[in-house]
Design a protein around this motif. Structure first.
Motif, PDB file in Angstrom:
ATOM      1  N   MET A 236       0.834  -1.203   0.000  1.00 28.15           N
ATOM      2  CA  MET A 236       0.000   0.000   0.000  1.00 28.15           C
ATOM      3  C   MET A 236       0.867   1.251   0.000  1.00 28.15           C
ATOM      4  O   MET A 236       0.534   2.242  -0.668  1.00 28.15           O
ATOM      5  N   PRO A 241      -2.628  -1.053  -5.882  1.00 24.06           N
ATOM      6  CA  PRO A 241      -3.973  -1.486  -5.504  1.00 24.06           C
ATOM      7  C   PRO A 241      -3.876  -2.872  -4.881  1.00 24.06           C
ATOM      8  O   PRO A 241      -3.020  -3.676  -5.274  1.00 24.06           O
ATOM      9  N   VAL A 242      -4.717  -3.164  -3.893  1.00 24.47           N
ATOM     10  CA  VAL A 242      -4.594  -4.409  -3.143  1.00 24.47           C
ATOM     11  C   VAL A 242      -5.900  -5.195  -3.176  1.00 24.47           C
ATOM     12  O   VAL A 242      -6.994  -4.630  -3.107  1.00 24.47           O
ATOM     13  N   VAL A 254      -7.779  -1.399   5.248  1.00 18.96           N
ATOM     14  CA  VAL A 254      -7.967  -1.373   3.796  1.00 18.96           C
ATOM     15  C   VAL A 254      -9.373  -0.910   3.427  1.00 18.96           C
ATOM     16  O   VAL A 254     -10.354  -1.649   3.613  1.00 18.96           O
ATOM     17  N   ALA A 258      -9.416   1.010  -2.168  1.00 21.14           N
ATOM     18  CA  ALA A 258      -7.972   0.785  -2.330  1.00 21.14           C
ATOM     19  C   ALA A 258      -7.689  -0.399  -3.244  1.00 21.14           C
ATOM     20  O   ALA A 258      -6.528  -0.708  -3.518  1.00 21.14           O
ATOM     21  N   ARG A 285      -6.888   3.334  -7.732  1.00 19.08           N
ATOM     22  CA  ARG A 285      -7.102   2.609  -6.479  1.00 19.08           C
ATOM     23  C   ARG A 285      -5.808   2.515  -5.670  1.00 19.08           C
ATOM     24  O   ARG A 285      -5.833   2.533  -4.436  1.00 19.08           O
ATOM     25  N   GLY A 286      -4.687   2.414  -6.351  1.00 16.81           N
ATOM     26  CA  GLY A 286      -3.412   2.380  -5.652  1.00 16.81           C
ATOM     27  C   GLY A 286      -3.133   3.673  -4.901  1.00 16.81           C
ATOM     28  O   GLY A 286      -2.563   3.651  -3.792  1.00 16.81           O
ATOM     29  N   ALA A 289      -4.960   3.509  -1.752  1.00 11.45           N
ATOM     30  CA  ALA A 289      -4.286   2.599  -0.818  1.00 11.45           C
ATOM     31  C   ALA A 289      -3.154   3.318  -0.089  1.00 11.45           C
ATOM     32  O   ALA A 289      -3.002   3.188   1.134  1.00 11.45           O
ATOM     33  N   ARG A 290      -2.357   4.071  -0.816  1.00 11.86           N
ATOM     34  CA  ARG A 290      -1.234   4.775  -0.178  1.00 11.86           C
ATOM     35  C   ARG A 290      -1.749   5.823   0.812  1.00 11.86           C
ATOM     36  O   ARG A 290      -1.219   5.954   1.930  1.00 11.86           O
TER      37      ARG A 290
END
Length: 353
Positions: A236, A241-242, A254, A258, A285-286, A289-290
């Protein structure tokens, strides 16, 4: 402070030794589990290797343990000195959940620091003082490119740990895109017969691994029953993206935007297909996440929380020492209507802890 701590969980230690203290790390020529020392890691100079025989004469303010058997080892090395103790519980219970008694249940000589609120909820620690210090990681930076139509995952011992870490789920993602797996023991993956779409990448140092991982379109976190994985938090931080199995404490970290988080594996597989087919959506989406991981798992928050806990442990230890060394009774006085013994005062103080 000067902290005695063994090098056990390297990822956790990477963050822990970044605090403003000195970390005395037992080191032996064998460099084994009881004397790994710095282990070749690029830690600050304040992470100091020490011969176990020298601990008895070293100034130690607090001991931080990560394995239950370290308690006896620490007492032996400290030659009977009474030093405040914090035990880091890295794991979720595996037996008799949710009625799992912690090995250090009902103790007054240490504090248990859980790494997730889920673990704190599931362990029965009885009267032992507990707290939660959520993970923090050293930020590798937003390296994400997502240039490869592949998925990445980091799992240590994926064959031995199998269903616990979700190794058996990898072929379902591999039906969408090849899955590259980093970590210790990944060379055994061919034993499972998953075929060429699940690729063992080996145990690689973190810096080149992070760069390679960030080239993959998305990160897969298939863990069924572990504490919140540091590799997930690192992914992340990379702005990947996860795709996360919604177990243990994952939902606390999360957000759905994300990537995807669900207990329905097919929902995660469908999301992986969307990300593989739409690089722009994956990048969006990444970024979410960050932003989310920096808000909850930044290194500064982690070290500050540990500073507070260590200060508290040392303060409580000093108070306990004063109570133990105080006279057990006081002479009667004609001017004192209700004499109170030091032992009674110490007991009352203990009831407030």
């Amino acid at each position: 402070m000067r902290i005695l701590v063994w090098h056990v969980h390297g990822g956790w230690m990477d963050a822990f030794v970044r605090g403003p203290h000195e970390y005395l790390i037992p080191t032996t020529p064998a460099r084994d589990a009881w004397g790994l020392g710095r282990g070749g890691r690029a830690w600050p100079a304040s992470a100091i290797e020490i011969d176990p025989a020298d601990v008895a004469h070293a100034e130690v303010d607090v001991v931080v343990l990560q394995r239950t058997e370290e308690l006896d080892a620490a007492k032996r090395l400290l030659a009977g000195r009474d030093v405040p103790i914090v035990f880091v519980e890295h794991n979720a219970p595996r037996v008799d959940v949710p009625n799992s008694p912690h090995p250090f249940r009902d103790r007054d000589d240490l504090t248990i620091a859980h790494v997730t609120h889920w673990n704190a909820l599931m362990w029965d620690c009885g009267t032992t003082r507990t707290t939660v210090v959520e993970h923090g990681v050293v930020d590798p930076g937003p390296r994400y490119t997502g240039s490869l139509d592949r998925l990445g995952v980091v799992i240590n011992e994926p064959v031995r740990r199998d269903r616990v870490v979700g190794t058996d789920l990898l072929p379902r993602f591999a039906a969408v895109a090849p899955v590259d797996v980093w970590g210790m023991g990944t060379e055994r993956l061919p034993e499972l017969g998953f075929g060429d779409a699940v690729v063992a990448r080996g145990d690689v140092p973190s810096d080149p691994m992070h760069t390679a991982l960030a080239e993959r379109r998305a990160y897969v976190h298939p863990n069924r029953w572990t504490s919140l994985g540091l590799s997930l938090l690192e992914a992340m931080h990379l702005a990947m993206p996860v795709l996360v199995l919604a177990t243990t404490d994952a939902a606390r970290t999360v957000p759905g935007e994300a990537g995807a988080i669900a207990t329905d594996v097919e929902e995660l597989v469908r999301a992986s297909r969307i990300l593989i087919e739409d690089p722009d959506e994956a990048r969006r989406r990444g970024a979410v996440a960050r932003e989310a991981v920096l808000a909850r798992h930044a290194l500064g928050r982690f070290t500050a929380d540990w500073d507070d806990l260590l200060d508290d442990a040392v303060t409580r230890g000093a108070r306990r020492d004063r109570a133990a060394s105080a006279p057990t009774s006081a002479p009667a006085s004609a001017t004192t209507s209700a004499p109170t013994s030091a032992a009674t005062s110490a007991a009352f103080e203990g009831s407030l802890r």
